[in-house]
Design a protein around this motif. Structure first.
Motif, mmCIF file in Angstrom:
data_model
loop_
_atom_site.group_PDB
_atom_site.id
_atom_site.type_symbol
_atom_site.label_atom_id
_atom_site.label_comp_id
_atom_site.label_asym_id
_atom_site.label_seq_id
_atom_site.Cartn_x
_atom_site.Cartn_y
_atom_site.Cartn_z
ATOM 1 N N ILE A 174 -4.835 2.316 -2.684
ATOM 2 C CA ILE A 174 -3.942 2.685 -1.576
ATOM 3 C C ILE A 174 -3.155 3.918 -2.011
ATOM 4 O O ILE A 174 -2.355 3.852 -2.948
ATOM 5 C CB ILE A 174 -2.981 1.524 -1.227
ATOM 6 C CG1 ILE A 174 -3.775 0.239 -0.990
ATOM 7 C CG2 ILE A 174 -2.137 1.873 -0.026
ATOM 8 C CD1 ILE A 174 -2.924 -0.984 -0.770
ATOM 9 N N SER A 175 -3.404 5.035 -1.310
ATOM 10 C CA SER A 175 -2.723 6.292 -1.651
ATOM 11 C C SER A 175 -1.374 6.361 -0.974
ATOM 12 O O SER A 175 -1.304 6.375 0.255
ATOM 13 C CB SER A 175 -3.563 7.488 -1.201
ATOM 14 O OG SER A 175 -4.670 7.652 -2.023
ATOM 15 N N MET A 176 -0.310 6.402 -1.779
ATOM 16 C CA MET A 176 1.030 6.547 -1.220
ATOM 17 C C MET A 176 1.651 7.799 -1.815
ATOM 18 O O MET A 176 1.266 8.250 -2.898
ATOM 19 C CB MET A 176 1.895 5.327 -1.561
ATOM 20 C CG MET A 176 1.321 4.014 -1.085
ATOM 21 S SD MET A 176 1.019 3.924 0.681
ATOM 22 C CE MET A 176 2.648 3.686 1.310
ATOM 23 N N ASN A 177 2.614 8.350 -1.129
ATOM 24 C CA ASN A 177 3.145 9.640 -1.541
ATOM 25 C C ASN A 177 3.996 9.560 -2.812
ATOM 26 O O ASN A 177 4.694 8.572 -3.042
ATOM 27 C CB ASN A 177 3.968 10.247 -0.404
ATOM 28 C CG ASN A 177 4.066 11.747 -0.551
ATOM 29 O OD1 ASN A 177 4.970 12.256 -1.184
ATOM 30 N ND2 ASN A 177 3.097 12.437 0.003
ATOM 31 N N TRP A 182 8.922 5.171 0.355
ATOM 32 C CA TRP A 182 8.103 4.343 1.246
ATOM 33 C C TRP A 182 8.216 2.882 0.859
ATOM 34 O O TRP A 182 8.615 2.548 -0.255
ATOM 35 C CB TRP A 182 6.634 4.763 1.202
ATOM 36 C CG TRP A 182 6.078 4.968 -0.183
ATOM 37 C CD1 TRP A 182 5.976 6.142 -0.840
ATOM 38 C CD2 TRP A 182 5.575 3.971 -1.078
ATOM 39 N NE1 TRP A 182 5.421 5.957 -2.078
ATOM 40 C CE2 TRP A 182 5.164 4.642 -2.259
ATOM 41 C CE3 TRP A 182 5.409 2.581 -0.998
ATOM 42 C CZ2 TRP A 182 4.618 3.971 -3.348
ATOM 43 C CZ3 TRP A 182 4.859 1.907 -2.080
ATOM 44 C CH2 TRP A 182 4.477 2.595 -3.251
ATOM 45 N N PHE A 245 0.004 9.840 -4.593
ATOM 46 C CA PHE A 245 -0.639 11.099 -4.217
ATOM 47 C C PHE A 245 0.418 12.189 -4.058
ATOM 48 O O PHE A 245 1.389 12.015 -3.334
ATOM 49 C CB PHE A 245 -1.394 10.892 -2.891
ATOM 50 C CG PHE A 245 -2.030 12.150 -2.367
ATOM 51 C CD1 PHE A 245 -1.357 12.962 -1.463
ATOM 52 C CD2 PHE A 245 -3.297 12.511 -2.777
ATOM 53 C CE1 PHE A 245 -1.952 14.116 -0.979
ATOM 54 C CE2 PHE A 245 -3.885 13.670 -2.305
ATOM 55 C CZ PHE A 245 -3.218 14.470 -1.401
ATOM 56 N N HIS B 122 0.528 10.994 7.345
ATOM 57 C CA HIS B 122 1.929 10.594 7.486
ATOM 58 C C HIS B 122 2.726 10.953 6.236
ATOM 59 O O HIS B 122 2.167 11.110 5.161
ATOM 60 C CB HIS B 122 1.958 9.077 7.725
ATOM 61 C CG HIS B 122 3.262 8.573 8.217
ATOM 62 N ND1 HIS B 122 4.135 7.902 7.409
ATOM 63 C CD2 HIS B 122 3.828 8.647 9.451
ATOM 64 C CE1 HIS B 122 5.202 7.577 8.121
ATOM 65 N NE2 HIS B 122 5.040 8.007 9.359
ATOM 66 N N GLU B 123 4.054 11.013 6.404
ATOM 67 C CA GLU B 123 4.920 11.398 5.280
ATOM 68 C C GLU B 123 4.758 10.473 4.087
ATOM 69 O O GLU B 123 4.861 10.902 2.941
ATOM 70 C CB GLU B 123 6.401 11.370 5.692
ATOM 71 C CG GLU B 123 6.830 12.513 6.576
ATOM 72 C CD GLU B 123 6.489 12.263 8.029
ATOM 73 O OE1 GLU B 123 5.982 13.181 8.686
ATOM 74 O OE2 GLU B 123 6.701 11.124 8.489
ATOM 75 N N THR B 124 4.558 9.180 4.386
ATOM 76 C CA THR B 124 4.477 8.213 3.287
ATOM 77 C C THR B 124 3.148 8.287 2.546
ATOM 78 O O THR B 124 3.018 7.729 1.467
ATOM 79 C CB THR B 124 4.658 6.783 3.812
ATOM 80 O OG1 THR B 124 3.761 6.592 4.911
ATOM 81 C CG2 THR B 124 6.078 6.540 4.274
ATOM 82 N N GLN B 125 2.202 8.991 3.143
ATOM 83 C CA GLN B 125 0.887 9.044 2.482
ATOM 84 C C GLN B 125 0.575 10.467 2.042
ATOM 85 O O GLN B 125 1.011 10.886 0.975
ATOM 86 C CB GLN B 125 -0.188 8.439 3.394
ATOM 87 C CG GLN B 125 0.138 6.996 3.725
ATOM 88 C CD GLN B 125 -1.088 6.150 3.971
ATOM 89 O OE1 GLN B 125 -1.862 6.406 4.871
ATOM 90 N NE2 GLN B 125 -1.264 5.130 3.166
ATOM 91 N N PHE B 126 -0.156 11.231 2.843
ATOM 92 C CA PHE B 126 -0.464 12.591 2.400
ATOM 93 C C PHE B 126 0.723 13.534 2.538
ATOM 94 O O PHE B 126 0.801 14.549 1.864
ATOM 95 C CB PHE B 126 -1.645 13.167 3.188
ATOM 96 C CG PHE B 126 -2.990 12.639 2.764
ATOM 97 C CD1 PHE B 126 -4.055 12.676 3.634
ATOM 98 C CD2 PHE B 126 -3.188 12.119 1.504
ATOM 99 C CE1 PHE B 126 -5.311 12.202 3.261
ATOM 100 C CE2 PHE B 126 -4.445 11.644 1.113
ATOM 101 C CZ PHE B 126 -5.501 11.686 2.008
ATOM 102 N N ASN B 127 1.604 13.202 3.461
ATOM 103 C CA ASN B 127 2.766 14.049 3.739
ATOM 104 C C ASN B 127 2.337 15.443 4.156
ATOM 105 O O ASN B 127 2.746 16.443 3.582
ATOM 106 C CB ASN B 127 3.704 14.108 2.517
ATOM 107 C CG ASN B 127 5.050 14.704 2.885
ATOM 108 O OD1 ASN B 127 5.410 14.776 4.065
ATOM 109 N ND2 ASN B 127 5.794 15.145 1.902
#
Lengths: 294, 346
Positions: A174-177, A182, A245, B122-127
């Motif tokens: 699961i790719s999270m920023n 988050w 990520f 989305h911001e929480t993922q690739f942003n």
């Protein structure tokens, strides 16, 4: 008389006895002195269980009308044949069978399935998992389908069990920023599944009871369990790992070669035994420490 | 006739008779073997027959040119199966949880596809919520006649809703009007000039090598003929859409527009693809749909007369980041073919 002459003028020939079928290794022109050829009684509408369809190379001469058919003498040259068709090479028509038990990948109990005759015989009929779908059988087993739906231990669909098995072997990343704050929500997991090629609704997912909040590099590479429910019946546990990520390519965490084959630490200690079990069950798991020892 | 007995004894198989003839001219003329057949000619008929046979069996020597091994192996390549995906044998999913590789590619509406891309960005993922969204288009380049294909083509199209596409083009604008030239510079052309550009190029001050597009006013075209060779295929023309009475809208199109070009497969000449951006994820759904519709219609309009079927076979929406591609219902967006100005082949 017309019929007889028609018969005798036949160039085509059907060998009616498969027991004398000539071996495949024989050349195309066959000299079958050991082969019996019966003249057909009428026009060629008889069903013959032949494997090789042959044709005479040399025409058989007509017998004079006033002479008996039996007086026709066949010479050596009349026993030279050419291969027209080898019915072994033809594609077989599929055959219908009724399933007696639910079979993964085919259907539930009572379903009428169409299959290649070889597969049907070897996989189902011989093992008693199915019966030929003759009119009598269809009548006899017509109630199977309704009975099956009442039973509890029937799979929800023909593919559900297989899907559950495959999901339990999976490791989801699961790719999270890395920069933005988050909290892990069901839609994040659903999107991760979709990227991996698995489509499911959010209702089918059960996340761990404790929230996972980030970005937190302590979470990187640690496993936790997510349960997936297929058709509201079959359950499959899926191992998930958080991957941070970074939008900026320079900050990205380096890629670990086939990280899903390596065992990982458990995020929640209560899940550790089940995670270990799943790791062992997965046939591709590598243990680099053990490999180094060796 | 004397027999050379010693010779006869020495030779194993034949008794060689030494014939000594009293020959007045050639004194030592003795032969062991009858060599007359070599020296005497055969019968005319025999000779004619031998000649005829030789001529019949004579094969024309085909001169084979030398081809190095590497090139020979390359020529034998057939490219394997067609890159077009076939999923007729696959079915639609029946469960609510399913693994996509066992089933047909699902078709989505453009809105759904964009919503799914927005989730991953989305911001929480690739942003990366304002990422470019590309249309991957597969084309059928076969003409009506068998084994005939359409050439590669390309075009620059100005979409209804402008967005920052990361494309840059070098454009040269030629006009007689000073004001137009001034405006062209402001719009951002690489070079805007009047008719003196002809002399500049001939003297070597200006180079045409790096410039991709030439736009000129219709009246100036005859004056540009001397330097036509330097521009070759890029020479502006009304048919091409690069020449006109008013070049400002054309310049705008080339500066702001989106360029797409087809890439045909090396071995399968009926298969070509286009990848072009048509918007950003930050734009509204209606804007993106309109842009996509304009792009697809423009591509479809490039179809020449020699093809009657639909050009576009498949459209997928994808972004630069992330592996996802969503197949969409493209036929909804393609209108009946309008009699537009056709852009010539690239």
């Amino acid at each position: 008389q017309m019929l007889r002459s028609g018969l005798q003028g036949l160039a085509g020939l059907h060998l009616s006895c498969p027991a004398w079928a000539v071996s495949r290794a024989a050349p195309r022109t066959l000299i079958g002195s050991h082969v019996e050829n019966k003249a057909c009684a009428g026009p060629l509408l008889q069903q013959v269980r032949t494997t090789f369809i042959l044709k005479r190379r040399n025409r058989v001469e007509l017998v004079k009308a006033h002479k008996a058919l039996g007086s026709r003498k066949l010479k050596n040259r009349h026993f030279i044949y050419e291969l027209v068709e080898d019915t072994n090479c033809k594609k077989r028509k599929p055959v219908k069978v009724i399933l007696m038990t639910s079979v993964d990948g085919l259907g539930s109990k009572g379903k009428v399935v169409e299959m290649s005759p070889f597969k049907a015989r070897n996989q189902l009929l011989l093992q008693g998992l199915a019966v030929y779908a003759s009119p009598e059988n269809l009548e006899k087993y017509s109630k199977l389908l309704t009975e099956a739906s009442k039973e509890e231990d029937q799979p929800s669909s023909e593919f559900a069990r297989k899907t559950a098995e495959e999901l339990s072997q999976k490791v989801l990343s699961i790719s999270m920023n890395l920069d933005q704050p988050w909290q892990l929500e069901p839609w994040h997991v659903r999107v991760a599944f979709r990227k991996a090629g698995i489509y499911l609704p959010e209702e089918a997912l059960t996340l761990p009871s404790q929230p996972i909040i980030g970005p937190d590099l302590n979470l990187q590479g640690k496993e936790f369990l997510v349960r997936v429910k297929i058709n509201n019946k079959e359950e499959a546990p899926v191992r998930c790992r958080i991957h941070h990520f970074a939008t900026n390519p320079r900050e990205r965490i380096p890629w670990v070669y086939r990280h899903w084959e390596l065992p990982a630490e458990s995020l929640f200690p209560e899940e550790a035994p089940l995670l270990e079990e799943l790791t062992k069950k997965y046939h591709r798991t590598r243990y680099p420490d053990q490999e180094e020892e060796v | 006739v004397t027999v050379n007995m010693s010779a006869a004894r020495r030779s194993g198989f034949l008794v060689q008779v030494l014939v000594q003839r009293w020959h007045p001219v050639s004194f030592g003329n003795t032969s062991y073997i009858h060599t007359g057949c070599v020296m005497e000619a055969a019968r005319k008929g025999t000779r004619a027959k031998a000649d005829a046979k030789k001529k019949a069996s004579k094969k024309e020597e085909v001169k084979k040119e030398f081809i190095p091994l590497k090139k020979r192996l390359e020529m034998q390549q057939t490219g394997g199966a067609s890159p077009r995906r076939k999923d007729d044998h696959l079915k639609d999913p029946i469960d609510n949880v399913w693994i996509s590789r066992f089933y047909k590619w699902q078709m989505y509406s453009v809105r759904d596809a964009i919503a799914m891309h927005r989730e991953t960005h989305h911001e929480t993922q690739f942003n990366h919520s304002n990422a470019l969204i590309n249309a991957y288009i597969e084309l059928d380049m076969s003409a009506d006649k068998k084994n005939r294909y359409i050439d590669n083509f390309s075009n620059v199209i100005q979409l209804p809703y402008h967005f920052e596409n990361e494309q840059q083009r070098t454009v040269l604008a030629i006009s007689r009007n000073e004001e137009v030239i001034e405006q062209a510079w402001q719009m951002g052309v690489t070079l805007a000039a009047g008719l003196d550009v002809v002399k500049q190029v001939q003297s070597g001050e200006v180079s045409f090598q790096d410039i991709q597009h030439f736009i000129a006013e219709k009246d100036t075209l005859p004056d540009l003929v001397p330097i036509r060779g330097l521009m070759k295929r890029r020479f502006p023309s009304v048919m091409n859409g690069t020449a006109g009475s008013d070049i400002i809208p054309i310049i705008e199109r080339f500066i702001k527009g989106v360029e797409y070009k087809t890439t045909t497969d090396k071995f399968h000449h009926d298969f070509a693809t286009i990848e072009a951006p048509f918007g950003r994820l930050g734009m509204t759904d209606e804007q993106l749909e309109e842009n996509l519709s304009a792009l697809l219609n423009d591509v479809e309009n490039q179809k020449p007369q020699k093809k009657s079927d639909q050009l576009i076979t498949l459209v997928r929406l994808r972004t630069v980041l992330g592996p996802e591609q969503f197949k969409i219902y493209h036929k909804v967006y393609i209108r009946e073919r309008a009699l537009n100005v056709k852009v010539a082949a690239s």
